[in-house]
Design an enzyme around this catalytic site. Structure first.
Site, PDB file in Angstrom:
ATOM      1  N   SER A 210       5.564 -32.696 -38.621  1.00 39.28           N
ATOM      2  CA  SER A 210       6.777 -33.115 -37.921  1.00 39.28           C
ATOM      3  C   SER A 210       6.896 -34.643 -37.991  1.00 39.28           C
ATOM      4  O   SER A 210       6.959 -35.193 -39.068  1.00 39.28           O
ATOM      5  CB  SER A 210       6.749 -32.597 -36.484  1.00 39.28           C
ATOM      6  OG  SER A 210       8.024 -32.630 -35.935  1.00 39.28           O
TER       7      SER A 210
ATOM      8  N   ASP B  23      15.904  -8.948 -44.027  1.00 46.38           N
ATOM      9  CA  ASP B  23      14.446  -8.800 -44.052  1.00 46.38           C
ATOM     10  C   ASP B  23      13.967  -8.054 -45.293  1.00 46.38           C
ATOM     11  O   ASP B  23      12.931  -8.383 -45.881  1.00 46.38           O
ATOM     12  CB  ASP B  23      13.995  -8.085 -42.767  1.00 46.38           C
ATOM     13  CG  ASP B  23      12.491  -8.128 -42.571  1.00 46.38           C
ATOM     14  OD1 ASP B  23      11.792  -8.623 -43.464  1.00 46.38           O
ATOM     15  OD2 ASP B  23      12.013  -7.662 -41.522  1.00 46.38           O
TER      16      ASP B  23
ATOM     17  N   ASP C 158      13.142  -9.113 -49.732  1.00 49.35           N
ATOM     18  CA  ASP C 158      11.901  -9.408 -50.449  1.00 49.35           C
ATOM     19  C   ASP C 158      11.070  -8.159 -50.725  1.00 49.35           C
ATOM     20  O   ASP C 158       9.943  -8.239 -51.205  1.00 49.35           O
ATOM     21  CB  ASP C 158      11.073 -10.420 -49.647  1.00 49.35           C
ATOM     22  CG  ASP C 158      10.955 -10.040 -48.178  1.00 49.35           C
ATOM     23  OD1 ASP C 158      10.895  -8.829 -47.881  1.00 49.35           O
ATOM     24  OD2 ASP C 158      10.910 -10.937 -47.316  1.00 49.35           O
TER      25      ASP C 158
ATOM     26  N   ASP D  50       9.203  -6.729 -42.604  1.00 46.51           N
ATOM     27  CA  ASP D  50       8.053  -7.165 -41.811  1.00 46.51           C
ATOM     28  C   ASP D  50       8.397  -8.275 -40.834  1.00 46.51           C
ATOM     29  O   ASP D  50       7.525  -8.973 -40.322  1.00 46.51           O
ATOM     30  CB  ASP D  50       6.932  -7.649 -42.752  1.00 46.51           C
ATOM     31  CG  ASP D  50       7.439  -8.758 -43.691  1.00 46.51           C
ATOM     32  OD1 ASP D  50       8.638  -9.102 -43.638  1.00 46.51           O
ATOM     33  OD2 ASP D  50       6.634  -9.284 -44.476  1.00 46.51           O
TER      34      ASP D  50
ATOM     35  N   ASP E  67      11.567 -22.461 -39.354  1.00 42.11           N
ATOM     36  CA  ASP E  67      11.468 -23.662 -38.531  1.00 42.11           C
ATOM     37  C   ASP E  67      12.828 -23.956 -37.907  1.00 42.11           C
ATOM     38  O   ASP E  67      13.759 -24.375 -38.596  1.00 42.11           O
ATOM     39  CB  ASP E  67      11.003 -24.829 -39.412  1.00 42.11           C
ATOM     40  CG  ASP E  67      10.707 -26.088 -38.617  1.00 42.11           C
ATOM     41  OD1 ASP E  67      11.288 -26.267 -37.529  1.00 42.11           O
ATOM     42  OD2 ASP E  67       9.901 -26.904 -39.092  1.00 42.11           O
TER      43      ASP E  67
ATOM     44  N   HIS F 173       7.953 -24.063 -36.471  1.00 45.75           N
ATOM     45  CA  HIS F 173       7.759 -25.505 -36.574  1.00 45.75           C
ATOM     46  C   HIS F 173       6.288 -25.891 -36.353  1.00 45.75           C
ATOM     47  O   HIS F 173       5.798 -25.839 -35.231  1.00 45.75           O
ATOM     48  CB  HIS F 173       8.660 -26.235 -35.589  1.00 45.75           C
ATOM     49  CG  HIS F 173       8.643 -27.723 -35.788  1.00 45.75           C
ATOM     50  ND1 HIS F 173       8.954 -28.311 -36.997  1.00 45.75           N
ATOM     51  CD2 HIS F 173       8.318 -28.739 -34.955  1.00 45.75           C
ATOM     52  CE1 HIS F 173       8.836 -29.626 -36.880  1.00 45.75           C
ATOM     53  NE2 HIS F 173       8.442 -29.905 -35.664  1.00 45.75           N
TER      54      HIS F 173
END
Ligand SMILES: *[C@@H]1O[C@H](CO)[C@@H](O)[C@H](O)[C@H]1NC(C)=O
Ligand SMILES: *[C@@H]1O[C@H](CO)[C@@H](O)[C@H](O)[C@H]1NC(C)=O
Length: 540
Positions: free
Chosen positions: A198, A267, A270, A274, A409, A449
């Site tokens: 950060s 979701d 891919d 999950d 994030d 994050h």
């Protein structure tokens, strides 16, 4: 309250072991004695003052005596190894100073030096991280970034403190820490590292751009570079959302419903359902799917009004300036459930504007922020705080940079890390395989994050180790820090980074994955999705 000592066994054992086996009474000072004497022996220059020097045996309950109440890290750290703790204050100007600590382990045979970064507004020392990396054998430095506490109040009427925050505190602390470590061990440092997330990631990039000679390897997580625009996008989000009760506003429950809808749509892209969208950039959800039909409401059907859907749609659009140029990339789908979206303007942004930019404690973000101000601040870029430059010096000096960014994030949109990578590639005219020799970027799907998340977020990084139970039982190899060490010391560059899905409270690991290096991407190959063998990398 100073740190209290839980167990004396380790220190007693140590003094016995380290005592000279008898040459007529002249025993060289033990590690413990040399530590306690640092206040007398260490006087590098008139700017540096020793505030504390004490031996911390293994098992000390260190209660962060000098951290400010605004610092939110764990209130105590149990030390994992015998070490010497030194606290210094170093003047950075006539009206500012940085305070730093060096945690120097007894076992320092690899002679590695590590500087840790700060988070947020940055005046907090990362004690839990220090405890961990000192245990790993690094003489570890962390500092308060030039002011005490996670607050911007100290910027008011003192541009020196702003300058410290932008770059000077970390540079000063790094140099002072090196002197202290060399003095204490009476030998040279072999390799020097930096790790931060950060604000700490931004510090890492600042070092990589402007003073790479200080570090052999830099690990920068979720870097807050382009921080001027990051702190103005908070105002942009706030204007989109409005306040509770406004037609545009979505509550936390409503954002959660939107997140669930986005997951429902994306979701599976891919190949695995999950809770993790492996590549949020490919997710282009239809937000209108959650819009109420005639006669329906949130209360009756958990649906949203057209106005609310409009708020959501705008959040996922890039943020542009008055000149039509990009200020900051869009929000990542799947990261919705965060304070930064529905909680109003984060205090760090408000305080930055108030104290550092306008120098006015009465300035009010909610009523006064405008896009023109965002443009002006970007142009001002106090003390080069944006850390947005090519890595020419890093390359010249033969030093290395590893960045990573969680793709869930909600505080710093991951698009910023992709954007920086591609900017470096274009401005230096280097392809990704050419960048590979000194700069590698690892996206971390399902990472929030800096820590936590639905995916394999644990990569042995800053602000992670203090949050999981028994971090020392998790192999550090394959994580970001030890991968950098291997790259620097053995010339083995990381192709993938080991990520674990850890339950922070129980310490249970539910899955493991080897994250691919950009521009490759994680690819599901089939089989048990929690096993690392089930995942490979796409071609770049
Ligand atoms: C460490 O000390 C703090 C403050 O006195 C206390 O709250 C905490 O429980 C202690 N931790 C352990 C593991 O003893
Ligand atoms: C430091 O190391 C040098 C060289 O090995 C040695 O001569 C000297 O006595 C050492 N100083 C201390 C204080 O141990």
């Amino acid at each position: 309250m100073k740190s209290s000592i839980l167990t004396f066994t380790a220190s007693v054992l140590f003094s016995l072991a380290a005592a000279d086996p008898g040459h007529g009474g002249h025993h060289p000072p033990t590690f413990q004695q040399r530590c306690a004497r640092l206040a007398q022996t260490f006087h590098p220059d008139h700017k540096t003052q020793v505030l504390a020097a004490e031996f911390l045996p293994t098992g000390t309950n260190f209660t962060n005596p000098d951290n400010h109440p605004t610092c939110q890290s764990k209130p105590f750290t149990i030390t994992l190894t015998d070490m010497c703790r030194l606290r210094l204050k170093v003047k950075t100007s006539h009206a500012s100073a940085v305070e730093l600590e060096a945690w120097m382990p007894l076992n320092w045979n690899k002679k590695r030096y590590l500087v840790l970064g700060n988070g947020g507004l940055g005046g907090c020392i990362a004690y839990p991280d220090m405890g961990f990396t000192a245990w790993l054998g690094f003489a570890t430095i962390a500092h308060n970034n030039g002011h005490l506490g996670d607050t911007g109040e100290h910027f008011l009427n003192n541009p020196n403190v702003v300058e410290d925050y932008a770059y000077r505190a970390i540079k000063t602390a790094t140099k002072a820490g090196k002197k202290a470590v060399r003095h204490f061990y009476n030998t040279s440092i072999k390799k020097s590292y930096f790790m931060g997330c950060s604000s700490g990631g931004r510090q890492g990039l600042k070092a990589a751009q402007d003073f790479p000679e200080e570090f052999d390897g830099i690990v920068a997580g979720a870097p807050a570079n382009d921080i001027n625009n990051l702190w103005s996008i908070s105002g942009h989000y706030y204007k989109l959302n409005g306040n509770p009760g406004d037609a545009s506003y979505l509550s936390e429950e409503q954002w959660t419903a939107m997140r669930n809808e986005i997951l429902r749509q994306c979701d599976g892209l891919d190949g695995v359902v999950d809770g993790v969208i492996e590549e949020p950039r490919t997710c282009k959800p239809r937000f209108e799917a959650l819009m109420c039909g005639a006669g329906k409401t949130w209360t009756s059907h958990q649906c949203l009004t057209a106005t609310q859907v409009d708020t959501v749609r705008k959040l996922y659009e890039p943020y542009y300036g008055t000149d039509g140029k990009l200020l900051y990339p869009e929000f990542d789908p799947g990261s919705e459930v965060t304070d930064d979206v529905y909680g109003g303007v984060p205090p760090s942004a408000t305080e930055w504007w108030k104290y550092a930019i306008f120098n006015d404690a009465n300035w009010d973000f909610h009523s006064q922020f405008s896009l023109q101000m965002a443009m002006d601040m970007k142009a001002l870029d106090p003390y080069g705080i944006s850390a947005w430059k090519p890595l020419t010096k890093l390359k010249q000096k033969g030093r290395k940079l590893l960045t990573y960014h969680g793709l869930q994030d909600g505080v710093i949109n991951s698009g910023n890390s992709y954007r920086y990578y591609e900017y470096v590639s274009r401005t230096m005219g280097l392809t990704s395989s050419e960048l590979d020799s000194f700069y590698r970027y690892f996206p971390i799907p399902g990472g929030s994050h800096c820590h936590s998340g639905a995916g394999n977020w644990y990569v042995g990084a800053t602000s992670q180790v203090g949050r999981v139970l028994n971090a020392k039982d998790i192999p550090a190899e394959g994580g970001v820090l030890m991968s950098m060490v291997k790259w620097v010391e053995e010339g083995v560059a990381p192709e993938r980074i080991t990520g674990r899905n850890m339950n922070a409270k129980t310490g249970v690991q539910s899955s493991i994955k080897e994250h691919c290096k950009w521009p490759k991407k994680n690819k599901y190959l089939g089989g048990n999705p929690n096993a690392k063998e089930s995942w490979g990398c796409t071609d770049p």
